[in-house]
Design a protein around this motif. Structure first.
Motif, PDB file in Angstrom:
ATOM      1  N   ASP A 133       0.867  -1.175   0.000  1.00 19.13           N
ATOM      2  CA  ASP A 133       0.000   0.000   0.000  1.00 19.13           C
ATOM      3  C   ASP A 133       0.907   1.229   0.000  1.00 19.13           C
ATOM      4  O   ASP A 133       1.839   1.307   0.820  1.00 19.13           O
ATOM      5  CB  ASP A 133      -0.874  -0.010   1.267  1.00 19.13           C
ATOM      6  N   VAL A 134       0.646   2.165  -0.893  1.00 20.99           N
ATOM      7  CA  VAL A 134       1.500   3.360  -0.957  1.00 20.99           C
ATOM      8  C   VAL A 134       1.533   4.112   0.369  1.00 20.99           C
ATOM      9  O   VAL A 134       2.486   4.837   0.649  1.00 20.99           O
ATOM     10  CB  VAL A 134       1.075   4.346  -2.073  1.00 20.99           C
ATOM     11  N   LYS A 135       0.502   3.921   1.188  1.00 16.75           N
ATOM     12  CA  LYS A 135       0.455   4.655   2.466  1.00 16.75           C
ATOM     13  C   LYS A 135       1.061   3.871   3.624  1.00 16.75           C
ATOM     14  O   LYS A 135       0.986   4.290   4.777  1.00 16.75           O
ATOM     15  CB  LYS A 135      -1.001   5.010   2.795  1.00 16.75           C
ATOM     16  N   LEU A 151       1.205  -9.264   0.213  1.00 17.34           N
ATOM     17  CA  LEU A 151      -0.126  -9.342  -0.405  1.00 17.34           C
ATOM     18  C   LEU A 151      -0.315  -8.200  -1.384  1.00 17.34           C
ATOM     19  O   LEU A 151      -0.037  -7.038  -1.068  1.00 17.34           O
ATOM     20  CB  LEU A 151      -1.216  -9.221   0.667  1.00 17.34           C
ATOM     21  N   LEU A 152      -0.810  -8.545  -2.551  1.00 15.36           N
ATOM     22  CA  LEU A 152      -1.056  -7.541  -3.590  1.00 15.36           C
ATOM     23  C   LEU A 152      -2.433  -7.758  -4.184  1.00 15.36           C
ATOM     24  O   LEU A 152      -2.974  -8.870  -4.133  1.00 15.36           O
ATOM     25  CB  LEU A 152      -0.033  -7.697  -4.721  1.00 15.36           C
ATOM     26  N   THR A 153      -2.954  -6.692  -4.776  1.00 17.66           N
ATOM     27  CA  THR A 153      -4.155  -6.864  -5.582  1.00 17.66           C
ATOM     28  C   THR A 153      -3.729  -6.721  -7.042  1.00 17.66           C
ATOM     29  O   THR A 153      -2.620  -6.278  -7.328  1.00 17.66           O
ATOM     30  CB  THR A 153      -5.200  -5.777  -5.282  1.00 17.66           C
ATOM     31  N   ASP A 154      -4.655  -7.076  -7.934  1.00 17.04           N
ATOM     32  CA  ASP A 154      -4.403  -6.742  -9.341  1.00 17.04           C
ATOM     33  C   ASP A 154      -4.811  -5.270  -9.512  1.00 17.04           C
ATOM     34  O   ASP A 154      -4.527  -4.464  -8.632  1.00 17.04           O
ATOM     35  CB  ASP A 154      -5.146  -7.703 -10.277  1.00 17.04           C
ATOM     36  N   HIS A 155      -5.484  -4.913 -10.545  1.00 23.24           N
ATOM     37  CA  HIS A 155      -5.829  -3.497 -10.742  1.00 23.24           C
ATOM     38  C   HIS A 155      -7.049  -3.073  -9.933  1.00 23.24           C
ATOM     39  O   HIS A 155      -7.438  -1.927  -9.949  1.00 23.24           O
ATOM     40  CB  HIS A 155      -6.037  -3.207 -12.239  1.00 23.24           C
ATOM     41  N   ILE A 156      -7.658  -4.020  -9.211  1.00 24.15           N
ATOM     42  CA  ILE A 156      -8.844  -3.671  -8.415  1.00 24.15           C
ATOM     43  C   ILE A 156      -8.419  -3.554  -6.944  1.00 24.15           C
ATOM     44  O   ILE A 156      -7.831  -4.492  -6.387  1.00 24.15           O
ATOM     45  CB  ILE A 156      -9.942  -4.743  -8.581  1.00 24.15           C
ATOM     46  N   PRO A 157      -8.665  -2.401  -6.307  1.00 21.72           N
ATOM     47  CA  PRO A 157      -8.162  -2.214  -4.942  1.00 21.72           C
ATOM     48  C   PRO A 157      -8.762  -3.186  -3.933  1.00 21.72           C
ATOM     49  O   PRO A 157      -9.863  -3.685  -4.129  1.00 21.72           O
ATOM     50  CB  PRO A 157      -8.595  -0.776  -4.595  1.00 21.72           C
ATOM     51  N   MET A 158      -8.009  -3.426  -2.868  1.00 18.02           N
ATOM     52  CA  MET A 158      -8.485  -4.270  -1.770  1.00 18.02           C
ATOM     53  C   MET A 158      -9.583  -3.504  -1.026  1.00 18.02           C
ATOM     54  O   MET A 158      -9.385  -2.340  -0.678  1.00 18.02           O
ATOM     55  CB  MET A 158      -7.307  -4.512  -0.816  1.00 18.02           C
ATOM     56  N   LYS A 173       0.802  -2.636   6.614  1.00 19.42           N
ATOM     57  CA  LYS A 173       0.883  -2.023   5.283  1.00 19.42           C
ATOM     58  C   LYS A 173       2.327  -1.663   4.973  1.00 19.42           C
ATOM     59  O   LYS A 173       3.024  -1.114   5.830  1.00 19.42           O
ATOM     60  CB  LYS A 173       0.031  -0.755   5.241  1.00 19.42           C
ATOM     61  N   LEU A 174       2.741  -1.929   3.747  1.00 13.81           N
ATOM     62  CA  LEU A 174       4.130  -1.693   3.341  1.00 13.81           C
ATOM     63  C   LEU A 174       4.157  -0.893   2.042  1.00 13.81           C
ATOM     64  O   LEU A 174       3.474  -1.237   1.081  1.00 13.81           O
ATOM     65  CB  LEU A 174       4.819  -3.050   3.113  1.00 13.81           C
ATOM     66  N   SER A 175       4.965   0.181   2.043  1.00 14.85           N
ATOM     67  CA  SER A 175       5.058   1.034   0.848  1.00 14.85           C
ATOM     68  C   SER A 175       6.385   0.831   0.124  1.00 14.85           C
ATOM     69  O   SER A 175       7.419   0.584   0.749  1.00 14.85           O
ATOM     70  CB  SER A 175       4.924   2.505   1.257  1.00 14.85           C
ATOM     71  N   LEU A 176       6.319   0.974  -1.183  1.00 20.38           N
ATOM     72  CA  LEU A 176       7.540   0.900  -2.013  1.00 20.38           C
ATOM     73  C   LEU A 176       7.887   2.270  -2.564  1.00 20.38           C
ATOM     74  O   LEU A 176       8.673   2.378  -3.496  1.00 20.38           O
ATOM     75  CB  LEU A 176       7.320  -0.082  -3.172  1.00 20.38           C
ATOM     76  N   GLY A 177       7.277   3.309  -2.021  1.00 22.77           N
ATOM     77  CA  GLY A 177       7.534   4.657  -2.504  1.00 22.77           C
ATOM     78  C   GLY A 177       6.230   5.301  -2.943  1.00 22.77           C
ATOM     79  O   GLY A 177       5.175   4.668  -2.922  1.00 22.77           O
ATOM     80  N   HIS A 182       2.301  -0.917 -11.007  1.00 25.92           N
ATOM     81  CA  HIS A 182       1.538  -2.136 -11.269  1.00 25.92           C
ATOM     82  C   HIS A 182       2.015  -3.199 -10.278  1.00 25.92           C
ATOM     83  O   HIS A 182       3.172  -3.167  -9.821  1.00 25.92           O
ATOM     84  CB  HIS A 182       1.784  -2.633 -12.691  1.00 25.92           C
ATOM     85  N   ALA A 183       1.140  -4.151  -9.988  1.00 27.51           N
ATOM     86  CA  ALA A 183       1.503  -5.183  -9.026  1.00 27.51           C
ATOM     87  C   ALA A 183       2.759  -5.934  -9.476  1.00 27.51           C
ATOM     88  O   ALA A 183       3.629  -6.265  -8.659  1.00 27.51           O
ATOM     89  CB  ALA A 183       0.339  -6.148  -8.842  1.00 27.51           C
ATOM     90  N   SER A 184       2.871  -6.186 -10.780  1.00 27.51           N
ATOM     91  CA  SER A 184       4.049  -6.921 -11.267  1.00 27.51           C
ATOM     92  C   SER A 184       5.328  -6.100 -11.033  1.00 27.51           C
ATOM     93  O   SER A 184       6.388  -6.662 -10.739  1.00 27.51           O
ATOM     94  CB  SER A 184       3.905  -7.252 -12.751  1.00 27.51           C
TER      95      SER A 184
HETATM   96  C1  LIG Z   1      -2.015  -1.273  -9.662  1.00 27.69           C
HETATM   97  S1  LIG Z   1      -2.004  -1.386  -7.943  1.00 27.69           S
HETATM   98  C2  LIG Z   1      -3.696  -1.290  -7.539  1.00 27.69           C
HETATM   99  C3  LIG Z   1      -4.246  -0.052  -8.041  1.00 27.69           C
HETATM  100  C4  LIG Z   1      -5.653   0.176  -7.610  1.00 27.69           C
HETATM  101  N1  LIG Z   1      -6.365   0.652  -8.759  1.00 27.69           N
HETATM  102  C5  LIG Z   1      -5.705   1.166  -6.465  1.00 27.69           C
HETATM  103  O1  LIG Z   1      -6.053   2.293  -6.705  1.00 27.69           O
HETATM  104  O2  LIG Z   1      -5.355   0.754  -5.335  1.00 27.69           O
HETATM  105  C6  LIG Z   1      -1.654  -3.026  -7.644  1.00 27.69           C
HETATM  106  C7  LIG Z   1      -1.069  -3.321  -6.304  1.00 27.69           C
HETATM  107  O3  LIG Z   1       0.157  -2.658  -6.178  1.00 27.69           O
HETATM  108  C8  LIG Z   1       0.235  -2.028  -4.923  1.00 27.69           C
HETATM  109  N2  LIG Z   1       1.113  -0.870  -5.074  1.00 27.69           N
HETATM  110  C9  LIG Z   1       1.271  -0.116  -6.179  1.00 27.69           C
HETATM  111  N3  LIG Z   1       2.187   0.843  -5.988  1.00 27.69           N
HETATM  112  C10 LIG Z   1       2.645   0.675  -4.714  1.00 27.69           C
HETATM  113  C11 LIG Z   1       3.616   1.332  -3.916  1.00 27.69           C
HETATM  114  N4  LIG Z   1       4.312   2.382  -4.380  1.00 27.69           N
HETATM  115  N5  LIG Z   1       3.831   0.881  -2.662  1.00 27.69           N
HETATM  116  C12 LIG Z   1       3.149  -0.187  -2.185  1.00 27.69           C
HETATM  117  N6  LIG Z   1       2.218  -0.855  -2.889  1.00 27.69           N
HETATM  118  C13 LIG Z   1       1.956  -0.440  -4.132  1.00 27.69           C
HETATM  119  C14 LIG Z   1      -1.200  -1.689  -4.586  1.00 27.69           C
HETATM  120  O4  LIG Z   1      -1.354  -1.516  -3.202  1.00 27.69           O
HETATM  121  C15 LIG Z   1      -1.889  -2.925  -5.094  1.00 27.69           C
HETATM  122  O5  LIG Z   1      -1.804  -3.971  -4.150  1.00 27.69           O
END
Ligand SMILES: C[S@@+](CC[C@H](N)C(=O)[O-])C[C@H]1O[C@@H](n2cnc3c(N)ncnc32)[C@H](O)[C@@H]1O
Length: 199
Positions: A133-135, A151-158, A173-177, A182-184
């Motif tokens: 999660d970005v937060k 844990l990740l979601t695809d393009h649909i938020p958790m 919750k863990l952020s990568l910045g 994209h999840a990949s």
């Molecule tokens: C494409 S994102 C999901 C986007 C979704 N439409 C949303 O608004 O949450 C796919 C996954 O990547 C995670 N994700 C994307 N960027 C991230 C970041 N900078 N730090 C942590 N998780 C990230 C999201 O939390 C989610 O689990």
């Protein structure tokens, strides 16, 4: 061990519908990118990594496709179409699975009829579990154990209520910045962070 669990809420469990969802609806093509980034490196598979794709659009139970770098056979190819066909073959094999039963396909993919929530609950009993999660707390500001689950979601938020329930099980919750990836791409970033730490 590194473990990634992806919740694909709209991804069909029916193999034909799964293949028909390329480029529209569930956009299952994202799942192929996750397989490549989670499990493949230049000279083979990441033997220390498990990727679980939980497909939730089902008439009965969700199906978890569990791919372990250490036991993955030679898949039919690394391109999107070949990887999605591999998933579809596993789904076909697992179409009659009863609740919480599993089978192992010839290429090493394990198919289990289990819900995302149940799967995570079991993991949280024994492993550190992080929801991307970005937060969340920055991955560079926290100690990640060497058998963490991400844990990740695809393009649909958790859904928010899902996280509240996960939080009660100790999921953080863990952020990568700050940039939404994209999840990949998240999977590649996590691998790189942990590779550099020698985890
Ligand atoms: C494409 S994102 C999901 C986007 C979704 N439409 C949303 O608004 O949450 C796919 C996954 O990547 C995670 N994700 C994307 N960027 C991230 C970041 N900078 N730090 C942590 N998780 C990230 C999201 O939390 C989610 O689990």
């Amino acid at each position: 061990m590194r473990e990634f669990i992806v919740r694909a809420r709209k991804a069909p469990v029916d193999a034909d519908k799964f293949l028909a969802a390329v480029g529209s609806g569930a956009h299952v093509e994202y799942l192929a990118q996750m397989i490549v980034n989670a499990l493949f490196i230049a000279k083979g598979h990441r033997r220390d990594t498990t990727l679980t794709l939980v497909l939730e659009d089902s008439a009965d139970y969700s199906r978890a496709l569990i791919m372990q770098g250490s036991s993955l056979g030679s898949l039919s190819g690394m391109n999107e179409s070949a990887l999605l066909n591999t998933c579809a073959t596993a789904l076909r094999a697992g179409r009659r699975l009863g609740k919480e039963t599993s089978l192992v396909c010839d290429d090493g993919i394990v198919v289990t009829a289990i819900s995302f929530e149940h799967l995570v609950k079991e993991k949280a009993l024994h492993q550190e579990v992080y929801m991307l999660d970005v937060k969340g707390v920055d991955i560079r500001d926290t100690f990640i154990s060497d058998n963490a689950v991400f844990l990740l979601t695809d393009h649909i938020p958790m859904p928010k209520k899902t996280f509240n329930s996960l939080a009660r099980q100790g999921v953080m919750k863990l952020s990568l910045g700050p940039v939404m990836l994209h999840a990949s791409q998240c999977i590649s970033v996590i691998h790189n962070e942990l590779d550099r730490l020698g985890c």
